[in-house]
Every structure is written in C-alpha cells, then in structure tokens.
Design an enzyme around this catalytic site. Structure first.
Site, PDB file in Angstrom:
ATOM      1  N   GLU A 174      -2.342  -7.269   7.859  1.00 39.19           N
ATOM      2  CA  GLU A 174      -0.986  -7.129   8.382  1.00 39.19           C
ATOM      3  C   GLU A 174      -0.817  -7.963   9.643  1.00 39.19           C
ATOM      4  O   GLU A 174      -1.802  -8.357  10.295  1.00 39.19           O
ATOM      5  CB  GLU A 174      -0.698  -5.639   8.662  1.00 39.19           C
ATOM      6  CG  GLU A 174       0.687  -5.322   9.202  1.00 39.19           C
ATOM      7  CD  GLU A 174       1.850  -5.766   8.330  1.00 39.19           C
ATOM      8  OE1 GLU A 174       2.021  -6.987   8.150  1.00 39.19           O
ATOM      9  OE2 GLU A 174       2.600  -4.902   7.848  1.00 39.19           O
ATOM     10  N   HIS A 228       0.821  -1.206   0.000  1.00 45.12           N
ATOM     11  CA  HIS A 228       0.000   0.000   0.000  1.00 45.12           C
ATOM     12  C   HIS A 228       0.860   1.264   0.000  1.00 45.12           C
ATOM     13  O   HIS A 228       2.042   1.248   0.358  1.00 45.12           O
ATOM     14  CB  HIS A 228      -0.947   0.003   1.195  1.00 45.12           C
ATOM     15  CG  HIS A 228      -0.244   0.050   2.525  1.00 45.12           C
ATOM     16  ND1 HIS A 228       0.361   1.184   3.024  1.00 45.12           N
ATOM     17  CD2 HIS A 228      -0.055  -0.921   3.448  1.00 45.12           C
ATOM     18  CE1 HIS A 228       0.887   0.932   4.197  1.00 45.12           C
ATOM     19  NE2 HIS A 228       0.654  -0.352   4.483  1.00 45.12           N
TER      20      HIS A 228
END
Length: 197
Positions: A83, A14
């Site tokens: 994550e 990202h």
C-alpha cells in the site's frame, strides 16, 4: 515469430480490517482481517472459481496475503503491491489529517514523511510495465489506494485520476485492453461486489 497476447489483470482488494472499517489510513501497518474480512475473502474465491490464472501475486502484508489464501490461491509475493506509504498519516482518518493540513488530498499532495505522488507513480509505472509484458490471466491481491493508482496508470492517466476510482474491500476489478485496439488499455470492470451480496 510468436505474437504477444496482452494479459487480463484481475484486481482483488483485501477483506475488511479494523482500520478499513474505521476509515484509518493503513499503509505498512500489518494488521489482520476481521472475521467479516475473512468470510468475504472466501467469497472472492467463489467469484473467481473457474477462471484459470497464469500468475497470482500478492502484497506481502497479511491482510492481502491472507485474503489470497482464503480465496484459495498461493500467490507469489510482490513488494510493489504494498500500500501507499502514508508516513505521518499512518493510522489517521482523513478528517484528522486535514485538521493538521487543511485541504490535504492524498492523490494530489502525497503523504508527508511517506511516499509522494511522484514516488508512487514511479513504483507503479514499473509494475504496470512488467504486468503488460505478461500473457494470460493475472490476479493481484492488494490494497485500496495502490490498486486505484495502478488502474489510473494502466489507462495512462495521472495518479490523481485514482481519486475517482472508489474501491471497497473484498471487491474484484478487471483491467485489460480494448477489443478493437489491443494497444489501448482499458478498465473492463470496477469495484464489483456481486459475490458479497
């Protein structure tokens, strides 16, 4: 009888967030991209233009999902791309964590109150198995540490190998197989930021 054609898996980390910029561990805290992160996300789209993808997946967290959207993709949510759960380390910088836990190393020690190394290995091994069963080009939008673990496990290395795979925001990496031995997984490209120049 059809022969399975192994996939080529593109990894997109990202774009920049306030915490990635400051060095704070960002696990499940759902923070947005910075303006630079949004601009860089669009550049990922330009970088991947002309490549057809059979499957596109994203972590459900907005920093990954928004990166996919700004790059021009409509991904399928994949919870296994979340994550690393940092538990008590969430929002802290490495120096702050080591002040409390001298010598702490995420890839060796895991996250107190979050995911252990065994936890994330089990999670990512399941995902790697599913990815290797796919065919064609596959694109994943996710986060720094989980993608480093994914690459390590893709090439059958232990989780701590991911420590050596530094990964910047808004970069593109590619996993595949050795062209001479299609059963040998390989890292074909890593931390490519040419599109950001």
């Amino acid at each position: 009888m059809t022969t399975h054609t192994p996939p080529t898996v593109y990894l997109a980390r990202h774009g920049e967030t306030a915490w990635s910029k400051s060095g704070q561990h960002t696990g499940r805290t759902d923070i947005p991209l910075t303006p630079k992160g949004e601009a860089d996300a669009a550049k990922i789209g330009a970088r991947l233009a002309g490549t057809a993808f059979a499957h596109v997946f994203s972590s459900p967290l907005q920093r990954a999902w928004r990166t996919a959207e700004l790059a021009g993709f409509a991904p399928t949510p994949e919870p296994e791309l979340l994550e690393w759960n940092y538990g008590e380390c969430e929002g802290l910088k490495t120096a702050e964590i080591r002040a409390r836990r001298p010598g702490w190393d995420l890839f060796r020690d895991g996250a107190p109150g979050g995911e252990s190394v065994a936890d994330i290995q089990a999670r990512i091994d399941g995902l790697v198995g599913r990815l290797k069963a796919l065919s064609g080009n596959v694109l994943l939008f996710a986060h720094g540490h989980v993608l480093r673990v994914l690459a390590a496990r893709w090439v059958r290395q232990p989780v701590p190998f991911g420590r050596a795979l530094l990964l910047s925001t808004a970069t593109v990496s590619v996993l595949g197989f050795d062209h001479m031995a299609m059963d040998e997984p390989a890292i074909k490209l890593w931390n490519d930021d040419r599109h950001l120049q």
